[in-house]
Design an enzyme around this catalytic site. Structure first.
Site, PDB file in Angstrom:
ATOM      1  N   THR A  93       0.901  -0.765  -0.239  1.00  0.00           N
ATOM      2  CA  THR A  93       0.022   0.195  -0.143  1.00  0.00           C
ATOM      3  C   THR A  93       1.311   1.199  -0.012  1.00  0.00           C
ATOM      4  O   THR A  93       2.074   1.253   0.778  1.00  0.00           O
ATOM      5  CB  THR A  93      -0.648  -0.196   1.342  1.00  0.00           C
ATOM      6  N   ARG A 133     -10.238 -10.637  -3.061  1.00  0.00           N
ATOM      7  CA  ARG A 133      -9.510 -10.957  -2.162  1.00  0.00           C
ATOM      8  C   ARG A 133      -9.479  -8.863  -1.223  1.00  0.00           C
ATOM      9  O   ARG A 133      -9.855  -8.319  -2.688  1.00  0.00           O
ATOM     10  CB  ARG A 133      -8.262 -11.527  -1.426  1.00  0.00           C
ATOM     11  N   VAL A 134     -10.204  -8.128  -0.619  1.00  0.00           N
ATOM     12  CA  VAL A 134     -10.683  -7.443   0.117  1.00  0.00           C
ATOM     13  C   VAL A 134      -9.600  -7.625   1.447  1.00  0.00           C
ATOM     14  O   VAL A 134      -9.520  -8.708   1.893  1.00  0.00           O
ATOM     15  CB  VAL A 134     -11.462  -7.151   1.038  1.00  0.00           C
ATOM     16  N   GLY A 135      -8.179  -6.413   1.362  1.00  0.00           N
ATOM     17  CA  GLY A 135      -7.444  -6.609   2.439  1.00  0.00           C
ATOM     18  C   GLY A 135      -7.809  -5.283   3.077  1.00  0.00           C
ATOM     19  O   GLY A 135      -9.010  -5.375   3.343  1.00  0.00           O
ATOM     20  N   ASP A 136      -6.938  -4.631   4.192  1.00  0.00           N
ATOM     21  CA  ASP A 136      -6.936  -3.513   5.201  1.00  0.00           C
ATOM     22  C   ASP A 136      -7.339  -2.348   4.477  1.00  0.00           C
ATOM     23  O   ASP A 136      -8.176  -1.214   5.367  1.00  0.00           O
ATOM     24  CB  ASP A 136      -5.667  -4.129   6.371  1.00  0.00           C
ATOM     25  N   THR A 157       0.256  -0.314   6.714  1.00  0.00           N
ATOM     26  CA  THR A 157       0.971  -1.529   5.272  1.00  0.00           C
ATOM     27  C   THR A 157       1.305  -3.103   5.520  1.00  0.00           C
ATOM     28  O   THR A 157       1.961  -2.655   6.736  1.00  0.00           O
ATOM     29  CB  THR A 157       2.074  -0.677   4.271  1.00  0.00           C
ATOM     30  N   GLY A 158       1.352  -3.884   4.906  1.00  0.00           N
ATOM     31  CA  GLY A 158       1.730  -4.636   5.186  1.00  0.00           C
ATOM     32  C   GLY A 158       0.769  -6.280   4.244  1.00  0.00           C
ATOM     33  O   GLY A 158      -0.395  -5.297   3.707  1.00  0.00           O
ATOM     34  N   GLY A 179      -2.344  -7.054   4.075  1.00  0.00           N
ATOM     35  CA  GLY A 179      -3.899  -7.326   4.861  1.00  0.00           C
ATOM     36  C   GLY A 179      -4.609  -7.923   5.849  1.00  0.00           C
ATOM     37  O   GLY A 179      -5.359  -7.408   7.246  1.00  0.00           O
TER      38      GLY A 179
HETATM   39  N1  GLY Z   1      -1.603  -3.536   3.212  1.00  0.00           N
HETATM   40  C1  GLY Z   1      -2.484  -3.689   1.596  1.00  0.00           C
HETATM   41  C2  GLY Z   1      -3.342  -5.288   1.040  1.00  0.00           C
HETATM   42  O1  GLY Z   1      -2.843  -6.431   2.031  1.00  0.00           O
HETATM   43  O2  GLY Z   1      -4.392  -5.058   0.732  1.00  0.00           O
END
Ligand code: GLY
Length: 305
Positions: A185, A213-216, A235-236, A238
């Site tokens: 990110t 897929r949905v991240g953080d 960041t990382g 998710g």
């Molecule tokens: N941190 C971004 C994601 O996992 O999509």
């Protein structure tokens, strides 16, 4: 009589694990935020300006640089904004748009907080975002590198067997036995001269990812949070931030009087060393960045106004 105004602060990051070689892009992004504040912008427009700059750079996993999906052609992007005034907008699974963070900013003016998928694309088009399908050379290179990784014994996603992505494959095309990984990110947090806070973020998603897929990044409290005590961006990978509600957890520590440096370090310490994680934050008096992997970033204090 001169009235003193709060010192502004800007922190931007280009993703945990992305490498300090991208610091120049973060400096340019922080400068875009500084210019916005100089021109009378508030924290939110400044944070968005920084993220737009990184989305356009092509070397970060956001906007033009967004990571390719496992099929080597699909790109699904997420973005978010939030500020002290309670403005909150996020977009997920967005395709074919140059600047997802601008779509997130526009969603903050709708009756909703989060719009995803086809509805998000239709919303973006209605708001005037032209179709945009450029894939950066950086994203192609990342994809090629991770093709090799799947064929090695290294886990492409910490704690997950490479074969799981084949087991649960849900793309239209047949799988290639190769999995892309990506830098992460981009994000910005800003304290403006009125003491307002804002956060903005954008990503092509942590790779490897199954379709949809949905991240953080678009999930409030996970990848981002802003309130009256400050603003935080994470960041990382998710899935780890979602399980820990990382951004709001760090925000709460700051709201209780913990220093920004200590709050960020506590956040990073929640994760095993092989999970790349980074955090940035501003509070009323501080600004900082912390990561357990090389995270390009830039910090600017008090230079606007
Ligand atoms: N941190 C971004 C994601 O996992 O999509």
């Amino acid at each position: 009589m001169r009235t003193s105004r709060p010192e502004c602060a800007i922190v931007v990051h280009g993703g945990a694990g992305a490498g300090s070689g991208l610091n120049d892009g973060c400096i340019v992004a922080a400068d875009a935020a500084r210019c916005d504040l100089n021109e009378g912008g508030a924290a939110l427009s400044a944070a968005v300006a920084a993220v737009v700059s990184m989305e356009n750079d092509g070397r970060f996993n956001a906007g033009t640089g967004a990571a390719l999906g496992l099929d080597g052609k699909t790109i699904e992007m997420d973005a978010c904004v939030m500020d002290t005034q309670g403005r909150l907008g996020a977009v997920t699974l967005l395709r074919g748009v140059k600047n997802p963070v601008l779509v997130a900013r526009q969603i903050a003016d709708t009756p909703h907080c989060l719009i995803g998928g086809e509805g998000a694309v239709r919303f973006a088009r209605a708001m005037g975002h032209a179709p945009y399908d450029k894939v950066s050379e950086h994203a192609r290179q990342q994809y090629r590198e991770m093709m090799a990784k799947l064929e090695s014994d290294d886990a492409a996603m910490p704690g997950v067997a490479n074969g799981d992505f084949l087991k649960f494959w849900n793309y239209a095309d047949a799988p290639r036995f190769r999995i892309p990984s990506a830098t992460d990110t981009v994000g910005a947090v800003v304290r403006d001269h009125d003491g307002g806070f804002a956060v903005a973020g954008s990503t092509g998603g942590s790779a490897p990812s199954l379709l949809g897929r949905v991240g953080d990044t678009p999930l409030v409290g996970c990848g981002f949070y802003a309130g009256t005590f400050g603003a935080v961006a994470a960041t990382g990978v998710g899935e780890y931030m979602i399980r820990t509600l990382l951004a709001v957890r760090v925000y709460h520590w700051i709201s209780e009087g913990v220093s920004v440096a200590e709050a960020l370090a506590r956040g990073i310490a929640l994760f095993p060393a092989d999970v790349p994680v980074g955090l940035i934050a501003v509070s009323a008096t501080e600004a900082g960045a912390c990561a357990n992997a090389d995270m390009p970033h830039a910090i600017v204090r008090g230079t606007a106004g």
